[in-house]
Design a protein around this motif. Structure first.
Motif, PDB file in Angstrom:
ATOM      1  N   LEU A  54       0.851  -1.194   0.000  1.00  0.00           N
ATOM      2  CA  LEU A  54       0.000   0.000   0.000  1.00  0.00           C
ATOM      3  C   LEU A  54       0.883   1.239   0.000  1.00  0.00           C
ATOM      4  O   LEU A  54       1.844   1.320   0.781  1.00  0.00           O
ATOM      5  N   SER A  72       0.953   5.759  -1.262  1.00  0.00           N
ATOM      6  CA  SER A  72       0.429   6.896  -2.024  1.00  0.00           C
ATOM      7  C   SER A  72       1.403   7.273  -3.134  1.00  0.00           C
ATOM      8  O   SER A  72       1.123   8.143  -3.947  1.00  0.00           O
ATOM      9  N   GLU A 103       2.900   6.817  -6.559  1.00  0.00           N
ATOM     10  CA  GLU A 103       2.432   6.204  -7.796  1.00  0.00           C
ATOM     11  C   GLU A 103       3.561   5.985  -8.804  1.00  0.00           C
ATOM     12  O   GLU A 103       3.304   5.617  -9.962  1.00  0.00           O
ATOM     13  N   ILE A 118      -1.754  -1.625  -4.124  1.00  0.00           N
ATOM     14  CA  ILE A 118      -2.937  -0.769  -4.103  1.00  0.00           C
ATOM     15  C   ILE A 118      -2.506   0.648  -3.737  1.00  0.00           C
ATOM     16  O   ILE A 118      -1.845   0.862  -2.710  1.00  0.00           O
ATOM     17  N   ASN A 119      -2.885   1.612  -4.565  1.00  0.00           N
ATOM     18  CA  ASN A 119      -2.626   3.007  -4.238  1.00  0.00           C
ATOM     19  C   ASN A 119      -3.565   3.446  -3.114  1.00  0.00           C
ATOM     20  O   ASN A 119      -4.721   3.016  -3.053  1.00  0.00           O
ATOM     21  N   LYS A 120      -3.092   4.309  -2.230  1.00  0.00           N
ATOM     22  CA  LYS A 120      -3.867   4.681  -1.047  1.00  0.00           C
ATOM     23  C   LYS A 120      -5.092   5.554  -1.333  1.00  0.00           C
ATOM     24  O   LYS A 120      -5.831   5.898  -0.413  1.00  0.00           O
ATOM     25  N   SER A 121      -5.302   5.876  -2.588  1.00  0.00           N
ATOM     26  CA  SER A 121      -6.552   6.556  -2.937  1.00  0.00           C
ATOM     27  C   SER A 121      -7.623   5.520  -3.303  1.00  0.00           C
ATOM     28  O   SER A 121      -8.560   5.810  -4.031  1.00  0.00           O
ATOM     29  N   TYR A 122      -7.453   4.325  -2.764  1.00  0.00           N
ATOM     30  CA  TYR A 122      -8.329   3.188  -3.119  1.00  0.00           C
ATOM     31  C   TYR A 122      -9.787   3.423  -2.712  1.00  0.00           C
ATOM     32  O   TYR A 122     -10.092   4.205  -1.810  1.00  0.00           O
ATOM     33  N   SER A 123     -10.656   2.688  -3.396  1.00  0.00           N
ATOM     34  CA  SER A 123     -12.063   2.641  -3.015  1.00  0.00           C
ATOM     35  C   SER A 123     -12.311   1.351  -2.226  1.00  0.00           C
ATOM     36  O   SER A 123     -11.507   0.407  -2.278  1.00  0.00           O
ATOM     37  N   GLU A 155     -12.434  -1.656  -4.516  1.00  0.00           N
ATOM     38  CA  GLU A 155     -11.126  -2.095  -5.001  1.00  0.00           C
ATOM     39  C   GLU A 155     -10.430  -2.977  -3.972  1.00  0.00           C
ATOM     40  O   GLU A 155      -9.869  -4.026  -4.311  1.00  0.00           O
ATOM     41  N   VAL A 156     -10.462  -2.570  -2.707  1.00  0.00           N
ATOM     42  CA  VAL A 156      -9.838  -3.373  -1.652  1.00  0.00           C
ATOM     43  C   VAL A 156     -10.488  -4.748  -1.573  1.00  0.00           C
ATOM     44  O   VAL A 156      -9.801  -5.782  -1.535  1.00  0.00           O
ATOM     45  N   ARG A 164      -9.530  -6.944  -4.685  1.00  0.00           N
ATOM     46  CA  ARG A 164      -8.131  -7.389  -4.714  1.00  0.00           C
ATOM     47  C   ARG A 164      -7.812  -8.363  -3.584  1.00  0.00           C
ATOM     48  O   ARG A 164      -7.093  -9.349  -3.782  1.00  0.00           O
TER      49      ARG A 164
END
Length: 419
Positions: A207, A209, A211, A228-233, A236-237, A240
């Motif tokens: 994880l 932020s 990119e 996973i980028n920390k701007s995840y929804s 998405e979590v 994945r």
């Protein structure tokens, strides 16, 4: 303890198909309802003990979505089935603990719903570790995973994470780790974890932020399964995490296939020796006693010769079922080959050993099996070695000799030998 699945659908065909597809899922109790009223009653009668639900969106005695809204209000993970796609309703319900929104389009819809249900039922027994020094990020991710019914533990850095993994008696399936942390960052943690665990043993999601492609590439090279980028929804979590856990389950199923007897679904000889040796060594160091028992179906050749091999196979499967029902959950039960089974028990007294195997012998003697037009009975002879020998093979040999005494003494009996 059995998990409980609630299915509410007024289509009896759909109900029967789903139930049939789940019949081989061990330790699952299915609760059926064909209306909103029956569904509410099922939930009331099983307070806080329903683990998941499959709900028809459209029921005859309520407004569309009422039953699903009710299960979701009770924090029951829910798969919603519908005859037609409704984007507005889907978007509304997916904000909650809705597992999936599936259109009833024949086999695929049923298959997808069962696949999703099995995932969440497995999650109840799955341990996950979050590693992040940000309290806000940690708690936000933790809540999503808890809603997925995963068992979650947290660490604030890589050093703390390794301590938890090394000292805990729990088996962790997945680690979600931040990149930038004090003491040990995410990349170093991933590197150290991959020294101990292969990808088919432990999943890792990085994880961050950050990119930059180099960061993502480096995490994957070091052994992370995903990034996973920390701007995840939230979606998405969930997607994945489930994808990695599904893959780990598949690896585990393949491993277990190599250790299971195809006919009886008990462990095979190979797995017995692999596991029993570890138990024996541990017990010998602690100077405790164990039990090795060898069980053989009496006159099994006569069953095969008289009724055919199909009946013989059915008898073996029924014997295996009784063994699983009678033995404790912690006991190691295996089919050694042919009509012979081997059992290892820990933490049991000599007297309780005698009582348990006499109960097993009587249960099998009093059991009759029905196969087509036939109804037959069979008995077993059991040889038991109690104590702790010099080697595991010595104890198995002692149990075999006790089995021979049971056979020689007239069959349908136990012989218990203490060493």
């Amino acid at each position: 303890m059995k998990k409980k699945l609630l299915i509410v659908d007024d289509d009896k065909f759909i109900l029967s198909v789903i139930i049939d597809k789940l019949k081989n899922y061990e330790d699952l109790e299915v609760l059926e309802a064909s209306s909103y009223k029956e569904g509410i009653k099922c939930i009331a009668n099983n307070k806080n003990s329903i683990n998941a639900a499959i709900i028809d969106l459209n029921l005859p005695d309520c407004n569309d979505g009422d039953m699903a809204n009710y299960t979701l209000s009770k924090k029951i993970p829910t798969v919603i089935l519908t005859g037609k796609y409704d984007r507005t309703m889907k978007d509304k319900l997916l904000q909650y603990t809705t597992l999936d929104f599936i259109v009833k389009d024949g086999k695929k819809g049923i298959k997808d719903s069962i696949f999703t249900i099995k995932r969440v039922l497995n999650n109840y027994d799955t341990n996950v570790l979050i590693v992040d020094d940000s309290n806000v990020q940690r708690n936000m991710l933790k809540q999503i995973l808890i809603d997925m019914k995963l068992n979650v533990e947290v660490a604030t850095n890589g050093v703390e994470a390794l301590d938890i993994l090394n000292s805990s008696e729990k088996r962790f399936s997945l680690v979600l780790t931040d990149y930038n942390m004090p003491k040990m960052d995410g990349m170093e943690l991933v590197s150290k974890l991959r020294e101990e665990y292969d990808k088919d043993q432990l999943g890792i999601i990085a994880l961050s932020s950050n990119e930059e492609s180099e960061v993502i590439t480096e995490f994957i090279k070091l052994g992370a399964n995903d990034y996973i980028n920390k701007s995840y929804s939230r979606t998405e979590v969930i997607t994945r995490v489930n994808a990695i856990l599904d893959l780990l389950d598949l690896f585990e199923e393949n491993r277990m296939m190599a250790f299971k007897d195809f006919l009886t679904n008990l462990y095979n000889r190979r797995y017995f020796f692999k596991t029993a040796q570890n138990i024996f060594d541990k017990t010998k160091r602690a100077k405790n006693d164990i039990v090795i028992a060898v069980l053989d179906i009496d006159r099994f050749k006569t069953i095969n010769d008289t009724y055919g091999h199909d009946v013989g196979d059915f008898s073996l499967k029924r014997c295996a079922e009784i063994l699983k029902e009678t033995m404790r959950g912690s006991d190691l039960v295996a089919r050694f080959g042919g009509e012979e089974f081997c059992i290892l028990l820990e933490d049991i007294s000599y007297e309780d050993t005698q009582k348990l195997f006499e109960k097993l012998r009587l249960t099998i003697e009093n059991n009759s099996i029905k196969y087509e037009e036939l109804e037959i009975k069979f008995t077993v002879s059991i040889g038991i070695c109690y104590g702790i020998g010099n080697t595991l093979n010595e104890m198995i040999k002692n149990a075999d000799e006790s089995l021979y005494e049971s056979k020689k003494g007239g069959r349908n009996r136990i012989t218990l030998r203490k060493i």
